[in-house]
Design a protein around this motif. Structure first.
Motif, mmCIF file in Angstrom:
data_model
loop_
_atom_site.group_PDB
_atom_site.id
_atom_site.type_symbol
_atom_site.label_atom_id
_atom_site.label_comp_id
_atom_site.label_asym_id
_atom_site.label_seq_id
_atom_site.Cartn_x
_atom_site.Cartn_y
_atom_site.Cartn_z
ATOM 1 N N LEU A 85 0.584 -1.442 0.451
ATOM 2 C CA LEU A 85 0.444 -0.085 0.282
ATOM 3 C C LEU A 85 1.183 1.047 0.006
ATOM 4 C CD1 LEU A 85 -2.841 -0.981 2.636
ATOM 5 C CD2 LEU A 85 -3.160 -0.369 0.100
ATOM 6 N N PHE A 86 2.458 1.001 1.060
ATOM 7 C CA PHE A 86 2.629 2.380 0.543
ATOM 8 C C PHE A 86 3.396 2.313 -0.735
ATOM 9 C CE2 PHE A 86 3.653 1.645 5.486
ATOM 10 C CZ PHE A 86 3.231 2.506 6.104
ATOM 11 N N PHE A 87 3.251 2.041 -1.716
ATOM 12 C CA PHE A 87 3.862 2.348 -3.089
ATOM 13 C C PHE A 87 2.420 2.940 -4.002
ATOM 14 C CE2 PHE A 87 7.117 -0.705 -1.719
ATOM 15 C CZ PHE A 87 7.512 0.088 -2.049
ATOM 16 N N ASP A 88 1.540 2.195 -3.007
ATOM 17 C CA ASP A 88 -0.024 3.083 -3.752
ATOM 18 C C ASP A 88 0.439 4.809 -3.319
ATOM 19 O OD1 ASP A 88 -0.623 1.155 -4.906
ATOM 20 O OD2 ASP A 88 -1.804 1.277 -3.203
ATOM 21 N N ALA A 89 0.735 4.716 -2.774
ATOM 22 C CA ALA A 89 1.208 6.251 -2.100
ATOM 23 C C ALA A 89 2.042 6.719 -2.713
ATOM 24 C CB ALA A 89 1.509 6.447 -0.602
ATOM 25 N N VAL A 90 2.992 6.103 -3.228
ATOM 26 C CA VAL A 90 4.007 7.441 -4.272
ATOM 27 C C VAL A 90 3.544 8.272 -5.193
ATOM 28 C CG1 VAL A 90 6.001 6.630 -5.643
ATOM 29 C CG2 VAL A 90 5.905 5.895 -3.450
ATOM 30 N N ARG A 91 2.069 7.772 -5.773
ATOM 31 C CA ARG A 91 1.435 8.295 -6.744
ATOM 32 C C ARG A 91 0.832 9.630 -6.471
ATOM 33 N NH1 ARG A 91 -2.723 4.158 -9.533
ATOM 34 N NH2 ARG A 91 -1.286 1.795 -9.097
ATOM 35 N N TYR A 92 1.095 10.076 -4.893
ATOM 36 C CA TYR A 92 0.043 11.298 -4.063
ATOM 37 C C TYR A 92 1.987 12.106 -4.260
ATOM 38 C CZ TYR A 92 -3.256 7.342 -3.482
ATOM 39 O OH TYR A 92 -4.274 6.913 -3.940
ATOM 40 N N PRO A 93 0.835 13.780 -4.374
ATOM 41 C CA PRO A 93 1.956 14.533 -4.218
ATOM 42 C C PRO A 93 2.629 14.698 -2.070
ATOM 43 C CG PRO A 93 -0.455 15.715 -4.505
ATOM 44 C CD PRO A 93 -0.502 13.962 -4.136
ATOM 45 N N ASP A 94 3.628 15.257 -2.582
ATOM 46 C CA ASP A 94 4.368 15.355 -1.300
ATOM 47 C C ASP A 94 3.748 15.607 -0.199
ATOM 48 O OD1 ASP A 94 7.399 13.647 -2.225
ATOM 49 O OD2 ASP A 94 7.251 14.588 -3.770
ATOM 50 N N ARG A 95 3.295 16.439 -0.561
ATOM 51 C CA ARG A 95 1.940 16.863 1.139
ATOM 52 C C ARG A 95 1.318 16.880 0.809
ATOM 53 N NH1 ARG A 95 -3.210 18.692 -1.713
ATOM 54 N NH2 ARG A 95 -2.972 18.343 -3.817
ATOM 55 N N LYS A 96 1.153 15.351 1.176
ATOM 56 C CA LYS A 96 0.317 14.054 1.310
ATOM 57 C C LYS A 96 1.602 13.269 1.908
ATOM 58 C CE LYS A 96 -3.847 15.505 0.186
ATOM 59 N NZ LYS A 96 -4.852 16.078 0.964
ATOM 60 N N LEU A 97 2.140 12.858 1.517
ATOM 61 C CA LEU A 97 3.142 11.659 1.699
ATOM 62 C C LEU A 97 3.948 12.657 3.380
ATOM 63 C CD1 LEU A 97 4.124 9.043 0.892
ATOM 64 C CD2 LEU A 97 5.830 9.952 -0.182
ATOM 65 N N LEU A 98 4.938 13.822 2.868
ATOM 66 C CA LEU A 98 5.503 14.049 3.975
ATOM 67 C C LEU A 98 4.822 14.412 5.256
ATOM 68 C CD1 LEU A 98 7.492 16.582 1.866
ATOM 69 C CD2 LEU A 98 8.376 14.657 2.973
ATOM 70 N N PRO A 99 3.864 14.767 5.402
ATOM 71 C CA PRO A 99 2.338 14.801 6.532
ATOM 72 C C PRO A 99 2.846 14.174 7.401
ATOM 73 C CG PRO A 99 2.263 16.660 5.274
ATOM 74 C CD PRO A 99 2.937 15.604 4.871
ATOM 75 N N ALA A 100 2.714 13.223 6.358
ATOM 76 C CA ALA A 100 1.926 11.229 7.238
ATOM 77 C C ALA A 100 3.186 10.692 7.499
ATOM 78 C CB ALA A 100 1.411 10.490 6.377
ATOM 79 N N GLY A 101 4.256 11.230 7.646
ATOM 80 C CA GLY A 101 6.193 10.701 8.828
ATOM 81 C C GLY A 101 6.855 9.529 7.579
ATOM 82 N N PHE A 102 6.583 10.205 6.256
ATOM 83 C CA PHE A 102 7.299 9.400 5.063
ATOM 84 C C PHE A 102 7.903 10.167 4.003
ATOM 85 C CE2 PHE A 102 4.638 6.289 7.265
ATOM 86 C CZ PHE A 102 5.220 5.274 7.389
ATOM 87 N N PHE A 103 9.039 9.658 2.914
ATOM 88 C CA PHE A 103 9.160 10.473 2.410
ATOM 89 C C PHE A 103 9.660 8.848 1.236
ATOM 90 C CE2 PHE A 103 13.128 9.988 4.246
ATOM 91 C CZ PHE A 103 14.500 10.177 3.417
#
Length: 265
Positions: free
Chosen positions: A59-77
């Motif tokens: 599921l984390f690689f689904d998150a790669v599709r999303y903007p960094d403004r969504k990924l970074l606040p979730a605690g990942f890069f």
């Protein structure tokens, strides 16, 4: 006006879906770590699997599709490409949550992966071992492109890492941590204000590293150096130069003068 409202509603719905997907991915990895704690004791920090077999961490690689403004606040890069991933495997202070790569790239990265596993095994406290584990998924190049959502890509490896703790610290605490570069006689700082374009930020980090800067101060309005475009344009320099987001501005400039720094603009 109706069309504008419809577009805002669609955008809001997409943002909510992205937030929910990242939250599900975070929950899935937490569950995987909890499951790992219930398994027989193991010192292995890396687990290997085929991406075709799936798993909660996918599921984390689904998150790669999303903007960094969504990924970074979730605690990942996200780290994309072999140059960046190899650097991060060798640098202390960065912990991988999951890795996706081709079979050929897995063979190429095997020395770095072995060294990373040895370092994490030695440095992790017993209670944090499970939380530091990383699952390495392998797939062919077309499957990697499909998983991360890019139809045309030359990427052969993508990593999802836990974002380090916030670097917003007092200048008085940050300055003593800076070293004088080899061959230098004084500390040199790059001070940035309102640099909000990631490609510009990355180029500045890369130049600062090349010219022997000791660190970077980020003033108000600066983008996060862990934005993907910034990481790419810096060629990994954002991981080699210490940086900090200043707390009060521009009072820090007077503090730098008091510490013996000369300011040049």
């Amino acid at each position: 006006s109706t069309l504008y409202n419809d577009e805002r509603a669609i955008a809001s719905e997409l943002n909510n879906e992205q937030d929910q997907d990242i939250a599900r991915a975070d929950h899935a990895l937490t569950k995987a770590h909890d499951d790992a704690r219930r398994r027989p004791p193991s010192n292995a920090m890396l687990h290997f699997a085929s991406a075709l077999d799936g798993g909660p961490e996918m599921l984390f690689f689904d998150a790669v599709r999303y903007p960094d403004r969504k990924l970074l606040p979730a605690g990942f890069f996200a780290a994309e490409g072999s140059l960046i991933v190899r650097q991060l495997l060798q640098l202390p202070g960065y912990t991988f949550a999951a890795l996706l790569c081709t079979e050929n790239m897995l063979q190429t990265l095997s020395p770095e992966l072995a060294a990373y596993e040895a370092r994490m095994t030695q440095s992790s406290a017993a209670a944090a071992v499970a939380a530091s584990k990383c699952i390495v998924y392998t797939a062919n190049k077309s499957a990697v492109a499909t998983i991360i959502g890019f139809k045309m890509t030359a990427l052969s490896v993508v990593g999802l890492l836990h974002k380090p703790p916030a670097t917003s610290i007092a200048l008085s605490a940050f300055l003593p941590t800076l070293a004088i570069p080899g061959g230098g006689c004084r500390r040199v700082l790059l001070v940035l204000d309102k640099v909000n374009k990631p490609d510009n930020m990355g180029a500045l980090f890369r130049s600062a590293l090349a010219f022997g800067a000791s660190g970077v101060l980020l003033g108000p309005g600066c983008c996060d150096p862990l934005v993907r475009k910034c990481i790419r344009s810096s060629m990994g320099a954002v991981f080699k130069l210490p940086y900090a987001h200043v707390k009060s501005w521009p009072a820090e400039l007077n503090q730098l003068r008091a510490e013996g720094f000369r300011l040049w603009a």
